[in-house]
Design an enzyme around this catalytic site. Structure first.
Site, PDB file in Angstrom:
ATOM      1  N   LYS A  54       0.843  -1.206   0.000  1.00 14.14           N
ATOM      2  CA  LYS A  54       0.000   0.000   0.000  1.00 14.14           C
ATOM      3  C   LYS A  54       0.878   1.257   0.000  1.00 14.14           C
ATOM      4  O   LYS A  54       0.603   2.222  -0.712  1.00 14.14           O
ATOM      5  CB  LYS A  54      -0.922   0.001   1.233  1.00 14.14           C
ATOM      6  CG  LYS A  54      -2.083  -0.973   1.076  1.00 14.14           C
ATOM      7  CD  LYS A  54      -2.867  -1.210   2.348  1.00 14.14           C
ATOM      8  CE  LYS A  54      -3.926  -2.284   2.098  1.00 14.14           C
ATOM      9  NZ  LYS A  54      -4.621  -2.746   3.286  1.00 14.14           N
ATOM     10  N   GLN A  98      -4.641  -1.178   9.367  1.00 20.98           N
ATOM     11  CA  GLN A  98      -4.578  -2.530   8.812  1.00 20.98           C
ATOM     12  C   GLN A  98      -5.208  -3.530   9.783  1.00 20.98           C
ATOM     13  O   GLN A  98      -4.883  -3.561  10.962  1.00 20.98           O
ATOM     14  CB  GLN A  98      -3.102  -2.900   8.539  1.00 20.98           C
ATOM     15  CG  GLN A  98      -2.910  -4.238   7.872  1.00 20.98           C
ATOM     16  CD  GLN A  98      -3.482  -4.282   6.452  1.00 20.98           C
ATOM     17  OE1 GLN A  98      -3.330  -3.353   5.677  1.00 20.98           O
ATOM     18  NE2 GLN A  98      -4.163  -5.374   6.130  1.00 20.98           N
ATOM     19  N   ASP A 121     -11.049   3.331   3.871  1.00 17.24           N
ATOM     20  CA  ASP A 121     -11.438   1.921   3.779  1.00 17.24           C
ATOM     21  C   ASP A 121     -12.964   1.777   3.700  1.00 17.24           C
ATOM     22  O   ASP A 121     -13.479   0.696   3.420  1.00 17.24           O
ATOM     23  CB  ASP A 121     -10.932   1.161   5.022  1.00 17.24           C
ATOM     24  CG  ASP A 121      -9.842   0.168   4.669  1.00 17.24           C
ATOM     25  OD1 ASP A 121      -9.706  -0.169   3.468  1.00 17.24           O
ATOM     26  OD2 ASP A 121      -9.133  -0.276   5.593  1.00 17.24           O
TER      27      ASP A 121
END
Ligand code: NAD
Length: 299
Positions: A54, A98, A121
């Site tokens: 990422k 994460q 997200d």
């Protein structure tokens, strides 16, 4: 029928290039440098790989990348303090924590502490609610990537019949909402659904996110359907070789479908490209700019 293989890797590379060009434009025209903060707690090897990837792709797209790697024993309060600081930091437009988090941290509490406007997200309850009520939102990256592939392939989805197999908060449910927002007739199947093969055979669009290798067999697929396989399963074949496969029995389904995503190389690569796209969108919104035009048209 000859099947068309949907090349998510190539599509995601083109999306990343487009994001990169738009990032360069907002930097030049408005002095805006979109920034993504990625927070990793602990040292789960798979999470470390995802986070590295990422960050690398953020930098490739010209985003500012902020890494926060915290030890496994970080307390929930310490993590919430960091989130509060990132929420206030004007150089950070997107925040990604994460998952999974260590057991002593309540993931829902952490995700809901993220400023919804920075929730790239798309997991915050407010963004989930905005999506389901048809308001502008930040949408979870994996279903967003699936929808981009479907729209690129089919254009207008109005009136199509779609089935989403799997109802997780991160894939199945938002996927169903996105299809509904495009005027599809949507069936959601899950582990307690009866006769999923029959439901599946009625669908023009099949999206599978279950986590069971080869669950969807060839005879579940209506001739000419589009099959989007989100599943990622590691299996060991008879020769002892390990490889990744999806939730769809690919060779069988390819005999019936008009188009299908392979695993790997289908949906997987789209997820990070959509994260970059969401960060740019979030930065534009926070700066009062219109949403960037991120539609790719392969035709
Ligand atoms: P999950 O475990 O949270 O949810 C699985 C869902 O499948 C549940 O809703 C369950 O009801 C349903 N289910 C289980 N058995 C079933 C059956 N026999 N028939 C119908 N439904 C059944 O999973 P998830 O997080 O949504 O992930 C699903 C798969 O997608 C996994 O393989 C995961 O690795 C993969 N995934 C890929 C990406 C990506 O490509 N970037 C992102 C997220 C998840």
């Amino acid at each position: 029928m000859s099947v068309s293989v949907i090349d998510g890797k190539a599509f995601s590379a083109r999306l990343q290039d487009l994001v990169g060009r738009e990032v360069a434009k907002v930097k030049a025209d408005h002095g805006l440098h979109p920034g993504l903060a990625v927070v990793l707690v602990g040292s789960d090897p798979a999470s470390e790989v995802y986070v590295r990837s990422k960050r690398r792709r953020s930098v490739e797209a010209g985003l500012a990348s902020f890494a926060h790697e915290l030890s496994e024993d970080t307390s929930e309060a310490e993590l919430l303090e960091l989130i509060a600081r990132l929420n206030e930091d004007r150089s950070v437009h997107g925040i990604l924590v994460q998952l999974p988090l260590p057991d002593h941290i309540d993931a829902d509490k952490v995700l809901d502490a993220i400023d919804p406007d920075k929730d790239v997200d798309g997991f915050h309850v407010l963004n989930v609610g905005r999506l389901s009520t048809g308001k502008p939102s930040l949408v979870a990256c994996t279903p967003l990537g699936c929808m981009m592939l479907l729209q690129d392939l089919l254009g207008d989805l109005k009136g199509k019949s779609a089935i989403v197999i799997g109802r997780s908060n991160i894939v199945g449910k938002p996927m169903a909402q996105l299809l509904l927002a495009q005027d599809c007739t949507v069936t959601i199947a899950h582990r307690f659904s009866r006769d999923v093969p029959k439901l599946c055979r009625q669908a023009d669009i099949v999206v599978v996110a279950v986590g069971r290798a080869g669950l969807v067999r060839g005879d579940w697929v209506k001739p000419g359907a589009i099959v989007i396989d989100v599943g990622i399963n590691r299996i060991t074949d008879a020769d002892g070789n390990s490889r990744l496969v999806g939730d769809v029995a690919y060779d069988e389904a390819s005999q019936h479908a008009a188009a299908i995503t392979p695993v790997p190389g289908g949906v997987g690569p789209m997820t990070i490209a959509c994260l970059l796209a969401n960060t740019l969108t979030a930065a534009c919104r926070q700066s009062g700019l219109p949403d960037p035009e991120l539609t790719l048209n392969s035709k």
